[in-house]
Write a protein that holds these residues in place. Sequence first.
Motif, short mmCIF file in Angstrom:
data_model
loop_
_atom_site.label_atom_id
_atom_site.label_comp_id
_atom_site.label_asym_id
_atom_site.label_seq_id
_atom_site.Cartn_x
_atom_site.Cartn_y
_atom_site.Cartn_z
N ALA A 317 0.84 -1.20 0.00
CA ALA A 317 0.00 0.00 0.00
C ALA A 317 0.87 1.24 0.00
O ALA A 317 1.96 1.28 0.54
N GLY A 318 0.37 2.29 -0.61
CA GLY A 318 1.11 3.55 -0.68
C GLY A 318 1.41 3.98 -2.09
O GLY A 318 1.67 5.15 -2.35
N GLY A 319 1.38 3.04 -3.03
CA GLY A 319 1.53 3.39 -4.43
C GLY A 319 2.96 3.34 -4.92
O GLY A 319 3.92 3.12 -4.19
N VAL A 320 3.09 3.57 -6.24
CA VAL A 320 4.38 3.63 -6.92
C VAL A 320 4.75 5.09 -7.07
O VAL A 320 4.03 5.87 -7.69
N ARG A 321 5.89 5.47 -6.50
CA ARG A 321 6.31 6.87 -6.51
C ARG A 321 7.30 7.19 -7.63
O ARG A 321 7.49 8.36 -7.95
N ALA A 322 7.96 6.18 -8.19
CA ALA A 322 8.96 6.43 -9.23
C ALA A 322 8.86 5.35 -10.29
O ALA A 322 8.52 4.20 -10.00
N LEU A 323 9.18 5.73 -11.53
CA LEU A 323 9.06 4.83 -12.67
C LEU A 323 10.19 5.13 -13.64
O LEU A 323 10.54 6.29 -13.88
N HIS A 769 6.51 -1.38 4.79
CA HIS A 769 5.17 -0.82 4.95
C HIS A 769 4.96 0.24 3.87
O HIS A 769 5.77 1.15 3.70
N GLY A 770 3.85 0.12 3.17
CA GLY A 770 3.55 1.13 2.17
C GLY A 770 2.98 2.39 2.76
O GLY A 770 3.04 3.46 2.15
N ARG A 771 2.40 2.28 3.95
CA ARG A 771 1.84 3.45 4.62
C ARG A 771 2.62 3.73 5.89
O ARG A 771 3.65 3.12 6.14
N GLY A 772 2.09 4.65 6.70
CA GLY A 772 2.84 5.11 7.85
C GLY A 772 3.06 4.03 8.90
O GLY A 772 2.19 3.19 9.15
N ILE A 773 4.24 4.04 9.52
CA ILE A 773 4.56 3.16 10.64
C ILE A 773 4.19 3.91 11.91
O ILE A 773 4.70 4.99 12.19
N TRP A 774 3.31 3.33 12.70
CA TRP A 774 2.78 3.99 13.90
C TRP A 774 3.44 3.53 15.19
O TRP A 774 3.35 4.22 16.20
N LEU A 1276 16.06 4.53 16.43
CA LEU A 1276 15.31 4.09 15.25
C LEU A 1276 14.06 4.95 15.15
O LEU A 1276 13.19 4.89 16.02
N VAL A 1277 13.97 5.75 14.11
CA VAL A 1277 12.85 6.65 13.88
C VAL A 1277 11.97 6.06 12.80
O VAL A 1277 12.46 5.64 11.74
N CYS A 1278 10.67 6.03 13.05
CA CYS A 1278 9.72 5.42 12.11
C CYS A 1278 8.59 6.38 11.81
O CYS A 1278 8.14 7.13 12.68
N GLY A 1279 8.15 6.36 10.60
CA GLY A 1279 7.03 7.17 10.12
C GLY A 1279 6.69 6.69 8.72
O GLY A 1279 6.25 5.57 8.53
N GLN A 1280 6.92 7.55 7.73
CA GLN A 1280 6.82 7.13 6.33
C GLN A 1280 8.16 6.51 5.94
O GLN A 1280 8.88 7.00 5.09
N GLY A 1281 8.46 5.37 6.57
CA GLY A 1281 9.75 4.72 6.41
C GLY A 1281 10.41 4.57 7.76
O GLY A 1281 9.81 4.80 8.82
N LEU A 1282 11.69 4.22 7.75
CA LEU A 1282 12.44 4.11 9.00
C LEU A 1282 13.89 4.49 8.75
O LEU A 1282 14.43 4.32 7.65
N GLN A 1283 14.52 4.98 9.81
CA GLN A 1283 15.90 5.42 9.76
C GLN A 1283 16.60 5.02 11.05
O GLN A 1283 16.12 5.34 12.15
N LEU A 1284 17.71 4.31 10.94
CA LEU A 1284 18.49 3.88 12.09
C LEU A 1284 19.69 4.79 12.25
O LEU A 1284 20.50 4.94 11.32
N LEU A 1285 19.80 5.39 13.43
CA LEU A 1285 20.87 6.33 13.74
C LEU A 1285 21.75 5.75 14.84
O LEU A 1285 21.27 5.10 15.77
N ARG A 1286 23.05 6.03 14.75
CA ARG A 1286 23.97 5.67 15.81
C ARG A 1286 24.51 6.95 16.44
O ARG A 1286 24.97 7.85 15.74
N VAL A 1287 24.44 7.01 17.75
CA VAL A 1287 24.88 8.19 18.50
C VAL A 1287 26.10 7.78 19.32
O VAL A 1287 26.04 6.83 20.11
N ARG A 1288 27.19 8.48 19.13
CA ARG A 1288 28.41 8.17 19.85
C ARG A 1288 28.56 9.11 21.04
O ARG A 1288 27.95 10.18 21.10
N SER A 1289 29.41 8.70 21.97
CA SER A 1289 29.54 9.45 23.23
C SER A 1289 30.07 10.85 23.00
O SER A 1289 29.65 11.79 23.66
N ALA A 1290 31.01 11.02 22.07
CA ALA A 1290 31.56 12.35 21.84
C ALA A 1290 30.49 13.31 21.35
O ALA A 1290 30.50 14.50 21.68
N GLU A 1291 29.53 12.81 20.59
CA GLU A 1291 28.47 13.66 20.11
C GLU A 1291 27.52 14.03 21.22
O GLU A 1291 26.89 15.09 21.19
#
Length: 1315
Positions: A317-323, A769-774, A1276-1291
């Motif tokens: 679900a969510g459709g085809v965005r690119a062709l 997931h073609g639609r939003g991750i809740w 790990l951030v989720c919405g219209q997709g997901l993104q995994l981030l690594r945070v180090r101590s110096a940051e």
Amino acid sequence: METLALLAPITSLEFFEDKFLLTGEGPVLSAYSLHCSPKGFTSLSVLQHQRIHGIRPRSQCVRSAQSSASEHGLTSGSEPLFHDFAVFGGKALRLIRLHVEIQNVENFHFEILGPLLELQDWILDARWLSGRSPSQLCAAVAHNGALLVDVAAGHAVARRFCLEGCLLYSALLVVHESWAETVLVGGTVFNQLIVWKTENKDDGWDSGHKAPVERRLVGHTGVIFSVAYLQEGGFLASASDDRSVRLWGVGALGGPGGKCGDDNPACLRVLYGHQARVFSVRLSPGRVFSAGEDGACLVWDWNEGGKVMRMLKGHRAGGVRALAVSEEMMDNRRWVATGGADGGVRLWNVESGLEESAEAAGTTELTDLKFPQIGLPKIVCMVGGGEDPSWSQFVVCTDGGSVCLYSDGTWGTIWQGTAEFQSYCVMETVTVCVKDSAATVSLCAVGNISGSLEIFPVSCPRSGVRLSGGSGKIQSLHFQKEKDRVYLLASGAEGLVHRWCVEVRQSESCSLVVSLCRLPPFLLPQCAKRWLTAAVRLQPSSKKVLWVCGDRRGSLLLFEENKHLDEGRSREMLDAPLQPLSCLFGVHGKHGVTSVCEYQGLFYSTGKDGCVRVFRVKQSKPDERLENAAEADVGLELDVLRVQRACKGMEWLERTLILESAVCLEEEDHGETSWVFRKQNVGKEARFVIAGFHAAHFVVWDPLRRERLFAVPCGGGHRSWALWPSHTGVWPGYGALVFIKQGAVLTSQPPGEAAGAKAGARDLREGVHGRGIWCVCRVGRIGNEKQKSLWEIIVTGGEDTSLAVLAVHPPSGAVRVLSLITDHISGVRAVTAVRHPHSERGHQPLSVLLVSAGGRAQIQSYRLLVGWNRQTLTPSCQVIQVGGHRLDEQWERRKNRHKTVKMDPETRYVSIAVVEESSDRVLLALSCSDGAVRLFSVTESKNRIDLLWETFHHQRCVLSVATCSLEGVKDDRYKLLFSAATDGKIAVWHLTGVSTDISSGATNPPAPCLDIPAHQSGVNSLVVWVEKLGREGGGGCLVTVASGGDDGQLTVSTIRVQFPGNGKAGGSRGFPETSHCQSSVEALLTDIKELQLHLLSQRRIPLAHAAPLTALKLLSPGLLVSTSSDQRVCLWKVSDAGVGHSGALCSHVADAAAMAVWEGEKEEAISTTGSELVNALCREQESQTQSETKTEETEGGWVSDGEEAAGEQELRQPAVAVKETVDPVCKEEEEDTTDHSKSEPQTDGSGETVNWTNSEQCLKASPDSQTGIISEGWVLVCGQGLQLLRVRSAEMEAWREKKEKSNCSVKVTLQKQPT
């Protein structure tokens, strides 16, 4: 912060020389090799926080100077080729180079050339000029303008805007050698296409003139999303919001003089076929390709009235965005690539010259085999069992009792039954090996209405044997194949299932002899429809044989027999029927079971209820009421692990087929992963597809990818059919169907031809997931640390009503779908995982209890077993269904329910928290949209979820719940529950002893012991952690509650908890001498008999985010992570001095709604809110906390509401502090770890300067997390997709924006030409 994995909608696709496919996903540019096996792949983040919307290759290929030297013999080895691309999206433009080795095309990588060019308007299209200036390209912008940009110099050479200054939704540049020959076609907000050119020397334009509209194309009733032009023939295609594609004859565009085509362009075709908006359109000679929000890519033939030639549908679900459509042809086929909102990329091989009808349109061409007029065909069965994909033989039984064979294109009668076989008969075929021979033979069994049946070889019908199956009619026949023998089951009258063991051997005269051995019959349970519909045989040991059967009533039955029943048995004993050991009555509904199959210890059954049930045979527990329950009394029973539904509307399921690719992986496994699941007394579930009827089509459905693999318009169910090669139980990706319809025998393709799949598609990247991750939760980590192959296992749920079990590999960024659960009937709003803290780690299996909740007041619970394959170094997952619960179903079971108010059917669960867990039960608190907080118990041993109590204290929609555990001075345990609603208030509940109350039968909910006003509107997320005070602090503990709401505010509330029996409380920590809470302090100076809670202070960050704060998590004590729909991920430090902003990142995930965080080095118990992890750390460091309490009190302290003014004065002092620096760019390279915390001032979100000089004394939960500093953290951030981030101590210590050469940007301005 560093992005390690990203799964977002694919927004751009481009083929390059039919060798590579380039994709744009967020700011990440990726390249896939189309000819490498395994597929070559490389990626690079190129546009910072912009999304890629276009990739334009430069026309020529540049070879390096070293490569030129190698041609003259100066160097040796493989040298790369250079291919340059212009990548654009948003207002950004960047030049990228792809390096490809000449001798090894599998080695390729990207290189960034120059800075990021930032234009002042949104870029809709960009094209390279083919003239003498290789660094110049034209860019079309959203305000109906065009720019000539010199990429090497970083400025605009020329600029022109249209006289009609409207916004454009889409644009197409038709370029040639120079700027003067460029023509722009724009799709306006007024649903029109306008054509204008950039220069007109005849009219004497200067740089200040605006170009008039040369042509105007009117017809669409919605905005235009995409425009495509085919120079050969002068055709223009447009895709619109009105769900149509229009083909225009515009003539020649561009070239010398800037041609604008015909004076009166006509609309040649209006193509309607999409069910939603059309996002993309492409043109090739004779074909139109369009893709839209309905998830389909349609291939049109405009020469035949705009007929749909093919439907390519493979995204969720969510459709085809690119062709993208390839320009070159290979073997009369063309590549088509689709990118979906689910993050998947699919590659299709489309035949160009031949017509291939759309599956969904029901126009598949069928072949009539011209059955002779010797009766009406009733039953059709396949004959033969070779591995050759070509097929040409099958038998048909008629109403006249004759059996006809179709072979090599001709029909022939091979067997004619007597009069008792006329008007009614049943038939079944099987292929078996001849005993003591390598030859095979096909057997055919035919039963009649009088209880007799005949079995004979198809090649030698005269060798048949007549059998008796009772006095009534034979309801069904079933063959079960073994190595050199088969078992025949005939279901007769009164529920008796007669059985024979059949062998075929050759006599001395080389004729076939069929020998039979009678076996004891089965007796089916009493019911109205009492006959067998499916059976499978399993031999777990040398002495035990099990039969799993299905009947017409929808029940699953288990029978057990001795392997050598025929030895030493009398006829009376052989006639004694066998009773079932276990019965799952009516599990498939009243329409019956259609098939049962077995694979690697697990059984798969289908029925006409639209469900596939995965089940096993397990040992039943002995009766606990018996004092001396011996092991011999332990029997066997059937246990359903989970239920898999097919697609919506597909209720009539016929059978399951194992995917051929999954079988190959199992052969490589060598039993490693299977051993992992056998340790848990469960087999490993295979990847299977479902064959059945969907409306008027016979369909093979993939439940994991949720797509059709095969479809034939046969007219629906209630007909005899046979699918080749389903006799193997494996789906190889192709098939052919033969069936009977209206007295004719039809096939999906001519017999004798190789059965091929219509789709011809392969996945370059799998979608999720073609639609939003809740919602999202982390299960754990599995893999081999020595081989650096560790995978993070997470579970996501969303708007598409499914739960996805995902494996994320951080080093490579790969995301794999392990399992897809589709039991929810509405969106999944909350999910949590409960794992025992001492469960296995490393390569051992992960075992967690998963609970999900969502719309329609539905709760589902599962047991997840995640195993590790040591051969392929990948994880695998087995899902076991524990139970489910719905409020409306519970209300229906109530007594006198007519006297009560029925629950709202639209009630949804919003949040979930674990209250208490034990070996046999888990207590859960759920927030509900009807204003209730409900407490449930999940009992895995009984497969039950029960509602214990509910309270409507909030009287408003409850958005979030959280829990925390407290430990008193005498090791007493206390449990607090926090709930927050849309009124901005947080209620605190004391749930200590709730388990004892439930066991005693008490069901009355407690009253909240504290209400905290925290926000002006709804509270979307809660985070709780505990800090225990020492004796100097008066005992007790401090509970910190952080909350984020719809008002964009971050609120941190501190609660003082005093335990019973502490005596007199003293100390200055949290209780200063002058405070408005003095009356509360006086109350605490006396002996305490009950748990006391008092609100001490609140800290607020009014503008923490520019939009509602949707998720808030605790990475470590004192370090918070928040996200919002403003696409920012923020870090916050909480200390005695206040709340300070520690860093931010612009996320590539739109509509962020859920988040999961965890520490990289410590594996603790799973908790959705993170509080259990923090509480465990607090308990481990309890002794160290007490010894350091005095230092903590003197150097820093929590201030009460009365001291907020004084605290603010201290915070405003320009002491040694850290300056807030926000990095909006995803750092894909190594970060600068220099510590600037002692020289730069920091300002928090409310404008207050925060002093971090005493930050080491903020919280004492653990040595590494005293100031929210850990060695490594994951977000790990989720919405219209997901993104995994690594945070180090110096940051975490100091967040500093780093200006990398590859990430620097240049503002593009118009360079004035000298006069």
